[in-house]
Scaffold this motif. Structure first.
Motif, short mmCIF file in Angstrom:
data_model
loop_
_atom_site.label_atom_id
_atom_site.label_comp_id
_atom_site.label_asym_id
_atom_site.label_seq_id
_atom_site.Cartn_x
_atom_site.Cartn_y
_atom_site.Cartn_z
N GLY A 214 0.83 -1.20 0.00
CA GLY A 214 0.00 0.00 0.00
C GLY A 214 0.86 1.24 0.00
O GLY A 214 1.95 1.23 0.57
N PRO A 215 0.37 2.29 -0.63
CA PRO A 215 1.11 3.54 -0.63
C PRO A 215 1.12 4.17 0.76
O PRO A 215 0.37 3.74 1.65
CB PRO A 215 0.34 4.42 -1.62
N PHE A 216 1.91 5.18 0.94
CA PHE A 216 2.00 5.89 2.21
C PHE A 216 0.62 6.35 2.66
O PHE A 216 -0.17 6.84 1.87
CB PHE A 216 2.93 7.10 2.04
N GLY A 217 0.32 6.15 3.92
CA GLY A 217 -0.93 6.66 4.47
C GLY A 217 -2.15 5.79 4.22
O GLY A 217 -3.27 6.15 4.56
N SER A 218 -1.94 4.60 3.64
CA SER A 218 -3.10 3.78 3.30
C SER A 218 -3.48 2.82 4.43
O SER A 218 -4.49 2.16 4.36
CB SER A 218 -2.83 3.00 2.02
N GLY A 219 -2.65 2.74 5.45
CA GLY A 219 -3.04 1.94 6.61
C GLY A 219 -2.21 0.68 6.84
O GLY A 219 -2.64 -0.22 7.57
N LYS A 220 -1.01 0.61 6.28
CA LYS A 220 -0.17 -0.56 6.51
C LYS A 220 0.16 -0.72 7.98
O LYS A 220 0.05 -1.80 8.54
CB LYS A 220 1.15 -0.44 5.73
N GLN B 192 -15.88 -2.08 6.45
CA GLN B 192 -15.23 -1.04 7.23
C GLN B 192 -15.17 -1.47 8.69
O GLN B 192 -16.09 -2.10 9.19
CB GLN B 192 -16.01 0.28 7.13
N GLN B 193 -14.09 -1.08 9.33
CA GLN B 193 -13.95 -1.41 10.74
C GLN B 193 -13.02 -0.39 11.36
O GLN B 193 -11.93 -0.16 10.84
CB GLN B 193 -13.39 -2.83 10.88
N ASN B 194 -13.46 0.19 12.44
CA ASN B 194 -12.68 1.28 13.03
C ASN B 194 -11.69 0.73 14.05
O ASN B 194 -12.07 0.28 15.13
CB ASN B 194 -13.63 2.28 13.68
N ALA B 195 -10.42 0.80 13.70
CA ALA B 195 -9.38 0.28 14.58
C ALA B 195 -9.30 1.06 15.89
O ALA B 195 -8.73 0.57 16.87
CB ALA B 195 -8.03 0.33 13.87
N PHE B 196 -9.87 2.25 15.90
CA PHE B 196 -9.73 3.10 17.09
C PHE B 196 -10.96 3.10 17.98
O PHE B 196 -11.01 3.81 18.97
CB PHE B 196 -9.35 4.52 16.67
N HIS B 197 -11.98 2.30 17.60
CA HIS B 197 -13.16 2.20 18.46
C HIS B 197 -12.96 1.02 19.42
O HIS B 197 -12.61 -0.08 18.99
CB HIS B 197 -14.43 2.00 17.62
P1 ADP Z 1 0.80 3.69 6.27
O1 ADP Z 1 1.51 2.87 7.30
O2 ADP Z 1 0.34 2.88 5.12
O3 ADP Z 1 1.55 4.91 5.85
P2 ADP Z 1 -1.03 4.20 8.45
O4 ADP Z 1 -1.19 2.79 8.91
O5 ADP Z 1 -0.15 5.07 9.26
O6 ADP Z 1 -0.56 4.23 6.94
O7 ADP Z 1 -2.50 4.82 8.33
C1 ADP Z 1 -2.72 6.18 8.04
C2 ADP Z 1 -3.95 6.68 8.78
O8 ADP Z 1 -5.13 6.05 8.28
C3 ADP Z 1 -3.96 6.38 10.26
O9 ADP Z 1 -3.29 7.33 10.99
C4 ADP Z 1 -5.45 6.35 10.59
O10 ADP Z 1 -5.94 7.65 10.79
C5 ADP Z 1 -6.07 5.84 9.33
N1 ADP Z 1 -6.41 4.40 9.43
C6 ADP Z 1 -5.77 3.37 8.84
N2 ADP Z 1 -6.37 2.19 9.11
C7 ADP Z 1 -7.42 2.46 9.91
C8 ADP Z 1 -8.45 1.66 10.53
N3 ADP Z 1 -8.51 0.33 10.39
N4 ADP Z 1 -9.37 2.32 11.26
C9 ADP Z 1 -9.33 3.64 11.41
N5 ADP Z 1 -8.41 4.43 10.86
C10 ADP Z 1 -7.45 3.88 10.11
#
Ligand code: ADP
Length: 585
Positions: free
Chosen positions: A237-243, A505-510
């Protein structure tokens, strides 16, 4: 890293220095021998021998060392120290504990030539023997246990390269890792500490077909793209995509006994985040600190490139060691792209013939050697254990056609494709359901059928079909607008929307939604299917699609994720949906 190099061979002298690559003359060495380079004794590894010239990759900054300085060979391959104390520790790529180094140095920036044993040599562990005098033990057998952390019992094993024999002496009580706790009749002495060369897989009896999922508590993973215990997965995944968030979720919630997290040269501050974050995290299954079952290997990009190259081997060797104890281990590597870039840099210093995009021709081979070490195994001591390997890939610009992503794809059996567009729309986890796949699905179905529900595979297939249909319909919608679609197709789009918003969708922060047990994943799907079936019945009975879509209960589908008491909630919601739709005709 191993400190006990005894066979010091003939020294050589430095001929040239090019970044992390040093050549030496007159050094009597074999491939992969560990050497100490220069007056400061920087640690390096032999990577090429040609005639009288030996090429060495050095694990520390080489500025200031110059031709003519000595090179000393230890005659030993790059090895890790294995034993109690690995968990709850943060290492650099050559297994130097960061906290110990920091104490020695007084700063988080590692100085050169500083070394520290991989596991504490002074700590005493309470050894509880599991063998008696007269017992016969073989290589790999467990001879005793120590409580390594509050979560994990550490099995002390006969090293794999021992012959084994009859136990003639056995100790019980407090010992350091270097003291002998069991003696055999052939003179072999067993300590809690063993060494193993990192580039060599620890022996096993057999690699088996994995049939148990590594349950992650992430709906889209468990439900659509499951990974097996002992499986391999890539998260590109690209930067910021949630890796990183995905890797953290796995580290926290995957039902593995042991987590090895290899932070491989991501931007310095990101790794610092991991180093700061992890010790704070709680293990949801025990309430203990997550670090009590975790070992972190951290290589930031400001650490030397060669240490980055070795860090994944250090990680997987530690993973194999716990597998040998019968544990299920999950290894996370974040990111394998940085690892591949380290290979590329070293290769170019060696002036090797470059392959695609400058990566060495052996990139594919190295990647597969790494993922090959994952698996579900019968261990030499008769136990079963697994190493699951999950690698993040960070393709430049998010372009999956680049060599690291492509070569990884050919090897791994689970592919979780993160998607910049989804992330931008705040659809998290931003795993693209059209591009992702799992080749373990079929072999894991029986487990889900036994443990969750008999129709688990059918439900999944139904969801996949609806999502596929949505993808096709969306193309038409782009052209002519939603209202031009026939009513049944409009309804399909509505069902698909619930699949996306509630299920995918699933909120990792909930606090509740962050972990979704497979039962809940299943019930959520059955609720959406109830809505689907009842809605189509209503449509057939002549109810206009707008009225169907508008029922009060439907939006509550999106609230299932955050319900702690989800069974009662789902029961009630299903009857509300049914009642409200049936009342329309
Ligand atoms: P990467 O590592 O690909 O650069 P991040 O894992 O840091 O990206 O994710 C970037 C942002 O996306 C996080 O700071 C968060 O706000 C949001 N995010 C990613 N995955 C989730 C998730 N499962 N639930 C909620 N927010 C998420």
């Amino acid at each position: 890293m191993s400190q006990t190099a005894q066979t010091v061979s003939e020294d050589g002298i430095i001929a040239s220095v090019s970044g992390p690559v040093v050549t030496a003359r007159d050094l009597d060495a074999r491939m992969n021998d560990v050497v100490y380079v220069g007056d400061e004794g920087l640690m390096g590894e032999v990577i090429e021998i040609e005639g009288d010239t030996t090429t060495i990759q050095v694990y520390e900054e080489t500025s200031g060392i110059s031709p003519g300085e000595p090179v000393e060979n230890t005659g030993e391959p790059l090895s890790v120290d294995l034993g109690p104390g690995l968990l709850d520790t943060i290492y650099d790529g050559v297994q130097r504990p960061l906290d110990v180094l920091e104490d020695k140095m007084g700063s988080p920036y590692l100085d050169r030539g500083v070394d520290a044993p991989g596991i504490e040599l002074d700590t005493e562990w309470e050894f509880e023997p599991e063998v008696e005098e007269g017992d016969v033990v073989e290589a790999g057998d467990v001879v005793g246990v120590v409580e390594e952390t509050i979560t994990i019992d550490h099995k002390v094993m006969v090293p794999p390269d021992y012959e084994g024999g009859e136990v003639v002496a056995v100790e019980s009580g407090s010992f350091t890792v270097e003291e002998t706790v069991v003696e055999l009749d052939n003179g072999e002495e067993i300590q809690m500490r063993q060494e193993w060369p990192v580039r060599e897989a620890r022996p096993t009896v057999e690699k088996k077909t994995p049939r148990t999922p590594l349950v992650s508590g992430q709906r889209i993973l468990d439900g659509l793209f499951p990974i097996a215990k002992g499986g391999t997965a890539a998260i590109p995944g690209p930067f910021g995509s949630g890796k990183t968030v995905t890797q953290h979720q796995l580290a926290k919630y995957a039902d593995a006994d042991i987590i090895i997290y290899v932070g491989c040269g991501e931007r310095g501050n990101e790794m610092t985040e991991v180093i700061d974050d992890f010790p704070e995290l709680e293990d949801p299954s025990t309430g203990n600190p997550l670090m009590a079952r975790t070992s972190l290997i951290a290589n930031t990009s400001n650490m030397p490139v060669a240490a980055r190259e070795s860090c994944v081997y250090t990680g997987i060797t530690i993973a194999e060691f716990y597998r040998d104890m019968g544990y299920d281990v999950a290894l996370m590597a974040d990111s394998t792209s940085r690892w591949a870039e380290a290979m590329r840099e070293i290769s170019s210093r060696l002036e090797e013939m470059p392959g695609e995009e400058g990566y060495p021709a052996y990139l594919a081979a190295r990647l597969s050697q790494f993922y090959e070490r994952a698996g579900y195994f019968e261990n030499v001591n008769g136990t079963e254990g697994s190493v699951s390997a999950i690698g993040a890939v960070s393709p430049p610009g998010g372009d999956f056609s680049e060599p690291v992503t492509q070569n990884t794809l050919r090897i791994v059996k689970t592919f979780w494709a993160l998607d910049a567009d989804l992330a931008e729309r705040r659809h998290f986890p931003s795993i693209n359901w059209n591009e992702s796949y799992s080749l373990y699905k079929d072999q894991l179905d029986p487990w889900f059928q036994d443990e969750v529900a008999d129709d688990w595979p059918e439900k999944r297939q139904w969801a996949v079909d609806v999502l596929d249909e949505e993808t096709e319909l969306q193309e038409i919608v782009q052209l002519v607008g939603k209202d031009a679609l026939p009513e049944d197709q409009q309804l399909t789009l509505e069902v698909a929307r619930y699949l996306r918003e509630a299920y995918l969708q699933q909120n990792a922060f909930h606090p509740v939604d962050t972990y979704c047990p497979p039962e809940k994943t299943y019930l959520m799907l059955t609720t959406i299917q109830t809505f689907n079936d009842e809605a189509f019945d209503a449509l057939e009975a002549g109810v206009p699609v707008d009225e169907i879509i508008d029922i009060d209960a439907a939006p509550n589908i999106n609230r299932i994720g955050v319900q702690e008491d989800y069974e009662a909630y789902v029961d009630e919601l299903k009857s509300e949906i049914t009642e409200q739709l049936r009342s329309l005709y």
